[in-house]
Scaffold this motif. Structure first.
Motif, PDB file in Angstrom:
ATOM      1  N   HIS A   9      -3.094   3.493   7.676  1.00 34.36           N
ATOM      2  CA  HIS A   9      -3.505   3.078   8.993  1.00 34.36           C
ATOM      3  C   HIS A   9      -2.322   2.577   9.888  1.00 34.36           C
ATOM      4  CE1 HIS A   9      -7.527   3.746   7.482  1.00 34.36           C
ATOM      5  NE2 HIS A   9      -7.144   2.802   6.372  1.00 34.36           N
ATOM      6  N   LEU A  12       0.842   4.250  -3.011  1.00 39.07           N
ATOM      7  CA  LEU A  12       0.778   5.582  -2.546  1.00 39.07           C
ATOM      8  C   LEU A  12       1.891   6.416  -2.981  1.00 39.07           C
ATOM      9  CD1 LEU A  12      -0.794   5.307   0.950  1.00 39.07           C
ATOM     10  CD2 LEU A  12      -2.082   6.029  -1.149  1.00 39.07           C
ATOM     11  N   GLU A  47      -1.647   7.834   7.557  1.00 40.32           N
ATOM     12  CA  GLU A  47      -3.012   8.003   7.704  1.00 40.32           C
ATOM     13  C   GLU A  47      -3.659   7.000   6.905  1.00 40.32           C
ATOM     14  OE1 GLU A  47      -4.225  12.053   7.443  1.00 40.32           O
ATOM     15  OE2 GLU A  47      -3.165  12.657   9.403  1.00 40.32           O
ATOM     16  N   ARG A  48      -3.256   7.333   5.664  1.00 45.15           N
ATOM     17  CA  ARG A  48      -3.695   6.493   4.551  1.00 45.15           C
ATOM     18  C   ARG A  48      -3.555   4.650   4.535  1.00 45.15           C
ATOM     19  NH1 ARG A  48      -2.471   9.850  -0.564  1.00 45.15           N
ATOM     20  NH2 ARG A  48      -3.979   8.397  -1.778  1.00 45.15           N
ATOM     21  N   ASP A  80       0.830  -1.267  -0.026  1.00 44.54           N
ATOM     22  CA  ASP A  80       0.017   0.241  -0.157  1.00 44.54           C
ATOM     23  C   ASP A  80       0.860   1.219  -0.032  1.00 44.54           C
ATOM     24  OD1 ASP A  80      -2.484  -1.440  -0.068  1.00 44.54           O
ATOM     25  OD2 ASP A  80      -2.853  -1.051   2.285  1.00 44.54           O
ATOM     26  N   SER A  85       0.563  12.085   5.869  1.00 44.10           N
ATOM     27  CA  SER A  85      -0.426  11.403   4.773  1.00 44.10           C
ATOM     28  C   SER A  85      -0.277   9.752   4.573  1.00 44.10           C
ATOM     29  CB  SER A  85      -0.296  12.278   3.705  1.00 44.10           C
ATOM     30  OG  SER A  85      -0.974  11.601   2.707  1.00 44.10           O
TER      31      SER A  85
END
Length: 181
Positions: free
Chosen positions: A64, A47, A61-62, A43, A58
């Protein structure tokens, strides 16, 4: 922390200084095998592929995870060579490179390393690959115009003693397959 190899600034990931040049692993010897990637690593890579300038906050957060965890994972991915660096995607035509071409080269057997170093020095060389099939090397170049492309192929590339033949494929239109930010 930006000066040390393999680290990223706390809030901004995009950086280039301190990274080993592409191909450096060939000169330094074999690298240890990369560690397996878990879903969070994948992930993070997804990103960063979409936005290499994303902040640690960022990204964390994205996916988790904590900022410290995201920071450590990105640094591990850099140290392991999974992430080779960060760059901007350029519209070549708007940047003054109106002519693009893929050039195929047949080269003297066992001369790949020498040819690679010479091609790396060419103005406008964007990507190269050693391939199998009817030719040995595939080279993507961007030049200001067809005259510069002609000079690059006929004067620079074909004058290399290791190059046996070339074929130039003009690019009429390019589509970036990377995700848009």
């Amino acid at each position: 922390m930006q000066g040390r190899r393999g680290t990223v600034p706390d809030e901004q990931i995009a950086s280039g200084p301190g990274r080993a040049p592409e191909g450096a692993e060939d000169r330094a010897g074999p690298r240890p095998p990369a560690r397996p990637l878990d879903p969070i690593d994948r992930d993070i890579l997804r990103l960063l592929r979409a936005d290499g300038r994303a902040s640690i906050r960022s990204v964390a957060e994205r996916v988790h995870v904590s900022r410290a965890n995201a920071y450590a994972r990105i640094n591990r991915l850099l140290d392991d060579g999974v992430i080779r660096g960060f760059s901007a995607r350029i519209d070549q035509e708007r940047a003054g490179h109106g002519a693009s071409a893929y050039i195929t080269l047949k080269i003297v057997q066992n001369s790949w390393r020498d040819v690679r170093e010479k091609l790396r020095e060419l103005p406008g060389a964007a990507h190269m690959a050693l391939v199998s099939g009817d030719f040995d090397v595939l080279l993507l170049v961007h030049t200001p115009d067809n005259r510069a492309l002609r000079d690059l192929v006929l004067t620079r590339i074909q004058s290399m003693p290791e190059v046996l033949s070339t074929r130039t494929l003009l690019v009429f239109e390019e589509t970036d397959l990377e995700p848009d930010p």
